[in-house]
Design an enzyme around this catalytic site. Structure first.
Site, short mmCIF file in Angstrom:
data_model
loop_
_atom_site.label_atom_id
_atom_site.label_comp_id
_atom_site.label_asym_id
_atom_site.label_seq_id
_atom_site.Cartn_x
_atom_site.Cartn_y
_atom_site.Cartn_z
N ASP A 11 0.88 -1.17 0.00
CA ASP A 11 0.00 0.00 0.00
C ASP A 11 0.92 1.22 0.00
O ASP A 11 2.12 1.12 0.22
CB ASP A 11 -0.89 -0.01 1.25
CG ASP A 11 -1.79 1.22 1.33
OD1 ASP A 11 -2.35 1.61 0.30
OD2 ASP A 11 -1.92 1.80 2.43
N TYR A 43 -0.78 8.50 -2.68
CA TYR A 43 -0.85 8.17 -4.10
C TYR A 43 -2.11 8.80 -4.73
O TYR A 43 -2.14 9.07 -5.92
CB TYR A 43 -0.97 6.65 -4.30
CG TYR A 43 0.30 5.85 -4.13
CD1 TYR A 43 1.45 6.39 -3.56
CD2 TYR A 43 0.34 4.51 -4.53
CE1 TYR A 43 2.59 5.61 -3.40
CE2 TYR A 43 1.47 3.74 -4.38
CZ TYR A 43 2.60 4.29 -3.81
OH TYR A 43 3.72 3.51 -3.66
N GLY A 44 -3.14 8.96 -3.90
CA GLY A 44 -4.47 9.29 -4.41
C GLY A 44 -4.61 10.65 -5.07
O GLY A 44 -5.58 10.91 -5.77
N THR A 76 -6.34 2.92 -4.57
CA THR A 76 -5.87 3.76 -5.67
C THR A 76 -5.13 2.94 -6.71
O THR A 76 -5.41 3.02 -7.92
CB THR A 76 -4.96 4.88 -5.11
OG1 THR A 76 -5.68 5.56 -4.07
CG2 THR A 76 -4.54 5.84 -6.18
N CYS A 187 -10.88 3.13 0.09
CA CYS A 187 -9.43 3.30 0.30
C CYS A 187 -9.12 2.50 1.55
O CYS A 187 -9.87 2.57 2.54
CB CYS A 187 -9.14 4.79 0.51
SG CYS A 187 -7.54 5.14 1.25
N THR A 188 -8.04 1.74 1.52
CA THR A 188 -7.76 0.84 2.64
C THR A 188 -7.41 1.57 3.94
O THR A 188 -7.40 0.96 5.01
CB THR A 188 -6.64 -0.15 2.28
OG1 THR A 188 -5.52 0.60 1.76
CG2 THR A 188 -7.10 -1.15 1.24
N1 DGL Z 1 -4.57 3.14 1.04
C1 DGL Z 1 -4.54 3.91 -0.17
C2 DGL Z 1 -5.80 3.63 -1.00
O1 DGL Z 1 -6.43 2.67 -0.76
C3 DGL Z 1 -4.26 5.31 0.24
C4 DGL Z 1 -4.33 6.28 -0.85
C5 DGL Z 1 -3.27 7.31 -0.98
O2 DGL Z 1 -2.10 7.00 -0.87
O3 DGL Z 1 -3.67 8.44 -1.27
O4 DGL Z 1 -6.17 4.29 -1.89
#
Ligand code: DGL
Length: 272
Positions: A11, A43-44, A76, A187-188
């Site tokens: 993740d 990442y999002g 994401t 999102c996790t």
């Molecule tokens: N856990 C990521 C997801 O499920 C976090 C997103 C991110 O990094 O913005 O999207």
């Protein structure tokens, strides 16, 4: 590939630990390696091109550890990069979208499902698209929640935290108004705020994407006879692109177990 080989999970940060927690519960004999890209989170908010590049580096690192399967415990990456990963990787790759969407369809009585996710996830329409392929009559309401990941990464996860309560309320408002009876925490990171969601929205179903993906991977490993032979408790090693200081205590809290094995990774040196 040996059945004793580890399962790889990754993740952008702590969110994927929701999947690891479930894997540890349902498959206690499995060895697990986890990579959290905490140095580059979120990442999002990034472009699809960047998310794909990061996802390939993360998966390449896990493959270098000899994993027998990869759980993409990031909404994401699952939304934007899963097809690229599946094309490039020969071990099974499981994302969160399909298992979470299936569970939501099973639980929603009204056929009105809310989807909360990062900007990239909501923009991709990944959950909505998959839900529509299974049932064209179901309606979805997607809401991007850019404030929630930073709150989780900074430990603002208590239902007594008024800042987090306000942010969650803001994001579930349009979903509530549309009459949804089920919300996919797409999102996790969001299941780590489960107590806050329950305090703000007691009446509906909440889907924990990490947990659903863990169950889906477990089913795949069972079906292909790839589970580790029964015996002692499986090992768990955590890796992050950020320092131990910024990782271990929070990870232990989210995982619900002490972190005995941690290593920092130079993720830039990996790629598919
Ligand atoms: N856990 C990521 C997801 O499920 C976090 C997103 C991110 O990094 O913005 O999207």
């Amino acid at each position: 590939m040996s059945n004793c080989a580890p399962i790889g999970v990754f993740d952008s940060g702590f969110g994927g630990l929701t999947a690891v927690r479930e894997l540890r519960r349902i498959l206690p004999g499995e060895n697990i390696v986890y990579f959290g890209d905490n140095a580059r989170i979120p990442y999002g908010d990034k472009s699809a091109e960047t998310i794909i590049k990061y996802a390939c580096q993360d998966a390449a690192f896990l493959l270098s550890l000899g994993v027998k399967a990869i759980l993409v415990a990031c909404g994401t990456v699952s939304s934007v990069a899963i097809d690229v990963l599946k094309e490039k990787i020969s071990v099974p790759v499981v994302g969160v979208i399909e298992p979470a969407a299936k569970r939501a369809l099973a639980l929603s009585k009204k056929g009105m499902i809310g989807v909360l996710g990062t900007k990239a996830t909501v923009k991709s329409g990944s959950y909505e698209r998959f839900i529509r392929t299974l049932d064209g009559k179901v309606s979805t309401v997607g809401v991007a929640c850019p404030l929630l990941v930073p709150l989780v990464e900074n430990g603002y996860v208590s239902e007594n935290n008024q800042i987090t309560r306000l942010a969650v309320r803001e994001y579930i408002e349009p979903i509530e108004k549309s009459g949804c009876d089920c919300i996919i925490l797409g999102c996790t990171h969001y299941p780590l705020l489960e107590r806050v969601f329950k305090a703000e929205w007691a009446e509906g179903e909440l889907i924990n994407t990490g947990r659903e993906a863990a169950v889906a991977l477990s089913d795949i490993l069972k079906a292909s006879d790839a589970l580790s032979p029964d015996g002692s408790r499986g090992g768990l090693k955590l890796y992050s692109s950020d320092s131990a200081e910024n990782f271990i205590d929070a990870a232990a809290m989210y995982l619900g177990e002490a972190i005995k094995d941690f290593e920092r990774v130079d993720i830039l040196s990996y790629g598919l």
